[in-house]
Design a protein around this motif. Structure first.
Motif, PDB file in Angstrom:
ATOM      1  N   GLU A 129      64.329  48.866  31.036  1.00  0.00           N
ATOM      2  CA  GLU A 129      64.613  50.285  31.227  1.00  0.00           C
ATOM      3  C   GLU A 129      64.537  51.060  29.904  1.00  0.00           C
ATOM      4  O   GLU A 129      64.168  52.239  29.889  1.00  0.00           O
ATOM      5  N   ALA A 130      64.880  50.400  28.806  1.00  0.00           N
ATOM      6  CA  ALA A 130      64.750  51.055  27.503  1.00  0.00           C
ATOM      7  C   ALA A 130      63.280  51.309  27.178  1.00  0.00           C
ATOM      8  O   ALA A 130      62.916  52.360  26.638  1.00  0.00           O
ATOM      9  N   TRP A 131      62.407  50.360  27.525  1.00  0.00           N
ATOM     10  CA  TRP A 131      60.972  50.559  27.297  1.00  0.00           C
ATOM     11  C   TRP A 131      60.427  51.661  28.200  1.00  0.00           C
ATOM     12  O   TRP A 131      59.550  52.436  27.800  1.00  0.00           O
ATOM     13  N   GLN A 132      60.928  51.741  29.423  1.00  0.00           N
ATOM     14  CA  GLN A 132      60.511  52.818  30.318  1.00  0.00           C
ATOM     15  C   GLN A 132      60.908  54.178  29.757  1.00  0.00           C
ATOM     16  O   GLN A 132      60.114  55.131  29.750  1.00  0.00           O
ATOM     17  N   THR A 133      62.146  54.285  29.287  1.00  0.00           N
ATOM     18  CA  THR A 133      62.611  55.547  28.706  1.00  0.00           C
ATOM     19  C   THR A 133      61.813  55.891  27.453  1.00  0.00           C
ATOM     20  O   THR A 133      61.468  57.059  27.227  1.00  0.00           O
ATOM     21  N   LEU A 134      61.504  54.887  26.644  1.00  0.00           N
ATOM     22  CA  LEU A 134      60.690  55.132  25.454  1.00  0.00           C
ATOM     23  C   LEU A 134      59.301  55.628  25.835  1.00  0.00           C
ATOM     24  O   LEU A 134      58.771  56.572  25.211  1.00  0.00           O
ATOM     25  N   GLY A 135      58.691  55.039  26.850  1.00  0.00           N
ATOM     26  CA  GLY A 135      57.372  55.485  27.286  1.00  0.00           C
ATOM     27  C   GLY A 135      57.379  56.922  27.778  1.00  0.00           C
ATOM     28  O   GLY A 135      56.468  57.703  27.482  1.00  0.00           O
ATOM     29  N   GLY A 142      53.313  63.566  23.653  1.00  0.00           N
ATOM     30  CA  GLY A 142      51.855  63.624  23.614  1.00  0.00           C
ATOM     31  C   GLY A 142      51.206  62.350  23.127  1.00  0.00           C
ATOM     32  O   GLY A 142      49.975  62.294  23.000  1.00  0.00           O
ATOM     33  N   GLU A 143      52.009  61.322  22.860  1.00  0.00           N
ATOM     34  CA  GLU A 143      51.469  60.037  22.408  1.00  0.00           C
ATOM     35  C   GLU A 143      51.147  59.186  23.638  1.00  0.00           C
ATOM     36  O   GLU A 143      51.902  58.293  24.016  1.00  0.00           O
ATOM     37  N   VAL A 144      50.000  59.465  24.234  1.00  0.00           N
ATOM     38  CA  VAL A 144      49.660  58.818  25.509  1.00  0.00           C
ATOM     39  C   VAL A 144      49.417  57.327  25.329  1.00  0.00           C
ATOM     40  O   VAL A 144      49.871  56.506  26.139  1.00  0.00           O
ATOM     41  N   ASP A 145      48.705  56.950  24.272  1.00  0.00           N
ATOM     42  CA  ASP A 145      48.397  55.526  24.055  1.00  0.00           C
ATOM     43  C   ASP A 145      49.670  54.709  23.848  1.00  0.00           C
ATOM     44  O   ASP A 145      49.808  53.601  24.385  1.00  0.00           O
ATOM     45  N   SER A 150      54.128  51.101  26.050  1.00  0.00           N
ATOM     46  CA  SER A 150      55.546  50.917  26.395  1.00  0.00           C
ATOM     47  C   SER A 150      55.715  50.613  27.879  1.00  0.00           C
ATOM     48  O   SER A 150      56.508  49.732  28.258  1.00  0.00           O
ATOM     49  N   PHE A 151      54.975  51.306  28.731  1.00  0.00           N
ATOM     50  CA  PHE A 151      55.065  51.038  30.170  1.00  0.00           C
ATOM     51  C   PHE A 151      54.550  49.636  30.495  1.00  0.00           C
ATOM     52  O   PHE A 151      55.092  48.961  31.383  1.00  0.00           O
ATOM     53  N   GLN A 152      53.527  49.202  29.808  1.00  0.00           N
ATOM     54  CA  GLN A 152      53.013  47.854  30.048  1.00  0.00           C
ATOM     55  C   GLN A 152      54.037  46.792  29.666  1.00  0.00           C
ATOM     56  O   GLN A 152      54.181  45.778  30.363  1.00  0.00           O
ATOM     57  N   ILE A 153      54.753  47.021  28.572  1.00  0.00           N
ATOM     58  CA  ILE A 153      55.803  46.073  28.180  1.00  0.00           C
ATOM     59  C   ILE A 153      56.922  46.064  29.223  1.00  0.00           C
ATOM     60  O   ILE A 153      57.453  44.998  29.587  1.00  0.00           O
ATOM     61  N   ALA A 154      57.300  47.244  29.706  1.00  0.00           N
ATOM     62  CA  ALA A 154      58.345  47.320  30.722  1.00  0.00           C
ATOM     63  C   ALA A 154      57.939  46.578  31.993  1.00  0.00           C
ATOM     64  O   ALA A 154      58.752  45.858  32.597  1.00  0.00           O
ATOM     65  N   ILE A 155      56.690  46.715  32.400  1.00  0.00           N
ATOM     66  CA  ILE A 155      56.201  46.009  33.591  1.00  0.00           C
ATOM     67  C   ILE A 155      56.174  44.511  33.357  1.00  0.00           C
ATOM     68  O   ILE A 155      56.489  43.716  34.254  1.00  0.00           O
ATOM     69  N   ALA A 160      58.749  43.914  39.168  1.00  0.00           N
ATOM     70  CA  ALA A 160      59.121  44.234  40.553  1.00  0.00           C
ATOM     71  C   ALA A 160      59.426  45.709  40.756  1.00  0.00           C
ATOM     72  O   ALA A 160      59.496  46.155  41.901  1.00  0.00           O
ATOM     73  N   ASP A 161      59.597  46.472  39.684  1.00  0.00           N
ATOM     74  CA  ASP A 161      59.931  47.881  39.847  1.00  0.00           C
ATOM     75  C   ASP A 161      58.674  48.676  40.158  1.00  0.00           C
ATOM     76  O   ASP A 161      57.752  48.770  39.341  1.00  0.00           O
ATOM     77  N   ASN A 162      58.642  49.299  41.344  1.00  0.00           N
ATOM     78  CA  ASN A 162      57.449  50.029  41.784  1.00  0.00           C
ATOM     79  C   ASN A 162      57.235  51.325  41.006  1.00  0.00           C
ATOM     80  O   ASN A 162      56.101  51.753  40.804  1.00  0.00           O
ATOM     81  N   SER A 163      58.321  51.951  40.558  1.00  0.00           N
ATOM     82  CA  SER A 163      58.165  53.214  39.834  1.00  0.00           C
ATOM     83  C   SER A 163      57.426  53.026  38.517  1.00  0.00           C
ATOM     84  O   SER A 163      56.740  53.943  38.047  1.00  0.00           O
ATOM     85  N   LEU A 164      57.557  51.865  37.912  1.00  0.00           N
ATOM     86  CA  LEU A 164      56.831  51.602  36.668  1.00  0.00           C
ATOM     87  C   LEU A 164      55.324  51.621  36.899  1.00  0.00           C
ATOM     88  O   LEU A 164      54.567  52.124  36.059  1.00  0.00           O
ATOM     89  N   TRP A 165      54.893  51.094  38.026  1.00  0.00           N
ATOM     90  CA  TRP A 165      53.459  51.043  38.323  1.00  0.00           C
ATOM     91  C   TRP A 165      52.925  52.409  38.749  1.00  0.00           C
ATOM     92  O   TRP A 165      51.864  52.838  38.270  1.00  0.00           O
TER      93      TRP A 165
END
Length: 266
Positions: A129-135, A142-145, A150-155, A160-165
């Motif tokens: 969840e910390a990685w999700q918040t960071l992403g 504006g730092e899309v890359d 960060s989202f990839q690390i969270a996944i 199993a979290d669908n909102s991440l995907w």
């Protein structure tokens, strides 16, 4: 992408302070020792330190819960102040930084949001969840890359979290693709502009033997000759107002001062 929502809820009720327990134990210890002159100061100091740590943890938990309630009521700046006060008591609590990042993102304070989320990730690297918040904070900056990473690390940590995907990674990748397409379009426009400016038919003709260039040179020479002749002409006006025009030369005498009124070179 769905709107960014508040994820954390208020926790359990705050436990009472353990100061009374400590005082009761201290009194019992004094009663047991009676009039003995020997006092175990080492154990007493350790016990005192443990009580102080428990007191700080209880205070931090109370402030954390109060901040959560304030955030849910929309009083976000007040919630941040509560959490910052709690951080003084428990500076290693990653949840405090993560919640601060969420609220800062709501307030469009993107730089503090990223800094707080980075601190949460540093304290708990395996907390998805910390990685999700960071992403999300990086995406707002504006730092899309960086957000995609960060989202990839969270996944990777919690697939199993669908909102991440759906809400996070898919949206960030879409923005990343749009930005790449815009960059490619700008590059294509710049290349087309350079090709247009460097077209052979637009290059100047430097053929010095052409009739147009020769005629232009002759015309320039004739104008220069007329200008030189005019500059050598002297105009003199005598006392009677008569205009006299003479050609200057190296041997021509200067006009008499009695006849000269004014003269100028043209």
């Amino acid at each position: 992408m769905a709107s960014f929502g508040w994820k954390r809820k208020a926790g359990e009720k705050i436990s009472k302070t353990v100061l009374q327990i400590f005082e009761a134990e201290a009194q019992e210890e004094v009663a047991d020792n009676g009039d003995s002159d020997e006092v175990d100061w080492l154990n007493a100091t350790k016990r005192r330190k443990e009580v102080l740590l428990e007191d700080c943890a209880a205070k931090s938990k109370r402030l954390k819960n109060e901040g959560s309630l304030l955030a849910e009521e929309g009083r976000r700046w007040e919630a941040i102040k509560k959490w910052e006060e709690a951080i003084h008591s428990t500076p290693d609590d990653a949840t405090l930084y993560e919640m601060k990042s969420q609220v800062f993102t709501h307030l469009q304070e993107v730089f503090p949001a990223v800094q707080a989320a980075e601190m949460a990730v540093k304290l708990r690297p395996l907390w998805w969840e910390a990685w999700q918040t960071l992403g999300r904070a990086q995406l707002a900056l504006g730092e899309v890359d960086l957000a995609v990473r960060s989202f990839q690390i969270a996944i990777h940590l919690y697939p199993a979290d669908n909102s991440l995907w759906v809400e996070d990674l898919a949206w960030a990748q879409k923005l990343q693709k749009q930005r790449q397409e815009m960059c490619e379009k700008d590059n294509q426009e710049e290349e087309a502009k350079q090709q247009l400016l460097q077209a052979p038919e637009l290059l100047p003709d430097y053929d010095f033997e052409s009739d147009e260039v020769v005629a232009a040179c002759v015309a320039v020479a004739e104008r220069q000759k007329i200008y030189d002749n005019v500059r050598k002409t002297r105009v003199v006006i005598d006392r009677r107002g008569m205009v006299q025009t003479t050609q200057e030369s190296a041997n021509s005498p200067s006009p008499s001062e009695n006849l000269f009124i004014k003269a100028r070179g043209l």
